[in-house]
Design an enzyme around this catalytic site. Structure first.
Site, PDB file in Angstrom:
ATOM      1  N   ASP A 123       0.924  -1.153   0.082  1.00 36.81           N
ATOM      2  CA  ASP A 123      -0.014  -0.084   0.080  1.00 36.81           C
ATOM      3  C   ASP A 123       0.817   1.289   0.063  1.00 36.81           C
ATOM      4  O   ASP A 123       1.748   1.544   0.956  1.00 36.81           O
ATOM      5  CB  ASP A 123      -0.793   0.254   1.266  1.00 36.81           C
ATOM      6  CG  ASP A 123      -1.940   1.113   1.329  1.00 36.81           C
ATOM      7  OD1 ASP A 123      -1.918   1.900   0.427  1.00 36.81           O
ATOM      8  OD2 ASP A 123      -2.858   1.233   2.300  1.00 36.81           O
ATOM      9  N   LYS A 159      -2.956  12.198  -1.510  1.00 38.81           N
ATOM     10  CA  LYS A 159      -2.098  12.955  -0.692  1.00 38.81           C
ATOM     11  C   LYS A 159      -0.976  13.720  -1.701  1.00 38.81           C
ATOM     12  O   LYS A 159      -0.923  14.784  -1.734  1.00 38.81           O
ATOM     13  CB  LYS A 159      -1.264  12.270   0.188  1.00 38.81           C
ATOM     14  CG  LYS A 159      -1.902  12.067   1.452  1.00 38.81           C
ATOM     15  CD  LYS A 159      -3.039  10.973   1.542  1.00 38.81           C
ATOM     16  CE  LYS A 159      -3.721  10.804   2.694  1.00 38.81           C
ATOM     17  NZ  LYS A 159      -4.827   9.625   2.728  1.00 38.81           N
TER      18      LYS A 159
END
Length: 394
Positions: free
Chosen positions: A208, A243
């Protein structure tokens, strides 16, 4: 029918957000939700995103569906960003997803489909939604030691010892960089040791990677993921654009299925498209198209990379400032780990009652396990937080 529904446990982060909102104190500080904020407390739209949106508004002439796996150009651009040339693109199946969360969900679905007996080994601690989704899907999650509350670093010996209990076909979930929630990361030598163990025991890595560019830079943050992908027979990679492109609400992510056997790609690609069809048919395209435009345009990419680097350096500066102020106030270097951690988060390694004291007495909001969002700080609030930490005896 509805009367048989059971109340679900409240999401701790969302509950914390609401508690912060309801707190009337002027000096309260929100270090809970995982969103980047600038010195003014704003999550800005990046300049390159604005420019790409303006260009898209002028050029786009249709909102028709793109495809079950999303635009192949988005997949190609993201594969290049995350994996570089470590793996041939002909060996990679990929599908766009609603954010990194969607990529993780689809990865877990694929694991359950491919091997219903597989267990997923998850770092202790990890992002809570990993565990929530695994539980919902009925996949057994096994914790491996990761964070040492004494050193505030990685418990590498414990991690290796626990992973040695995994069986062939089990999956090891790893954070590609900027570990959430601790901020403590493996070095490349430790990564290689983990890879060797997975190869020896026949384990499948799932990575991830949600914060590429927030730690040590775009290339450095991808190094571990590339090291894994180029050595193991197969792996899954869930990537998020929330992000590093600042497009949280656009829900832009990608799931990659990497196999050293190029003949496996078609089946992998078809399976990813099938899973998308079952869950939401066609993935969101707006954010994916913006990312594709930026990564494929030299000018936009350079502008984006510069702004991302400013964000990264800002967080490193806040880390160092907080560590320095804590050393000044406490006369101890026991908080030096804050400057060594990377990404948005650090875990203080203190007790829930001390976290509650910070909230009740000082208006400092962080997750109960002491995870705090470094990006929620600024030059004004760093000394306030430092004094609260020392005064509360954290």
């Amino acid at each position: 029918m509805f009367e048989h529904l059971k109340a679900q446990p409240a999401d701790k982060i969302l509950a914390l957000m609401q508690a912060f909102k309801d707190d009337p104190r002027d000096r309260k500080i929100d270090l809970g939700v995982g969103v980047y904020k600038n010195a003014d407390g704003v999550t800005p739209v990046m300049h390159a995103i604005k420019a790409a949106e303006h260009r898209l508004w002028e050029e786009q002439d249709s909102k028709a569906y793109v495809g079950l796996a999303g635009d192949p150009a988005f997949a190609d651009a993201m594969i290049g960003l995350v994996l570089g040339d470590s793996v041939a693109q002909s060996n990679i199946g990929a599908a766009a997803t609603p954010g990194g969360t969607g990529a993780c969900r689809q990865a877990f679905e694929l694991i359950r489909m491919a091997n219903p007996e597989a267990r997923v080994f998850v770092s202790d601690p990890t992002w809570p939604n990993h565990l929530s989704i695994l539980k919902y899907l009925g996949i057994e999650a096994m914790a491996y030691r990761y964070f040492d509350d004494e050193t505030r670093g990685v418990d590498f010996g414990g991690m290796i010892e626990d992973l040695k209990t995994a069986k062939p076909g089990d999956v090891v979930l790893l954070h590609g960089c900027c570990h959430n929630p601790t901020g403590a990361n493996l070095n490349l030598t430790e990564w290689q040791a983990v890879i060797d163990l997975m190869l020896d025991r026949g384990l499948v890595p799932m990575i991830d990677i949600a914060y590429q560019g927030f730690g040590d830079g775009l290339e450095a943050d991808a190094a571990a993921t590339r090291l894994v992908a180029e050595q193991v027979p197969e792996c899954l990679i869930a990537a998020s654009c929330s992000k590093n492109f600042g497009i949280y609400r656009e829900r832009t992510g990608l799931l990659m299925a990497v196999s050293q056997d190029a003949g496996q790609r078609k089946l992998n690609q078809d399976t990813l498209a099938f899973l998308n069809r079952q869950n939401y048919s066609f993935p969101p395209d707006h954010g994916a198209r913006l990312v594709t435009m930026i990564l494929n345009d030299d000018g936009l990419r350079a502008d984006w990379a510069r702004e991302l680097e400013d964000v990264r350096l800002s967080m490193l500066g806040l880390r160092q400032s907080l560590a320095d102020e804590l050393q000044r106030l406490s006369g101890s270097d026991r908080f030096a780990f804050l400057a060594q951690h990377r990404g948005m988060f650090s875990r203080l390694g203190t007790t829930p009652d001390k976290v509650e004291k910070l909230r009740a007495d000082y208006g400092i909001y962080m997750i109960g396990d002491s995870r705090m969002n470094i990006a929620g700080l600024n030059a004004r609030t760093v000394p306030i937080l430092a004094k609260a930490i020392v005064d509360a005896g954290v």
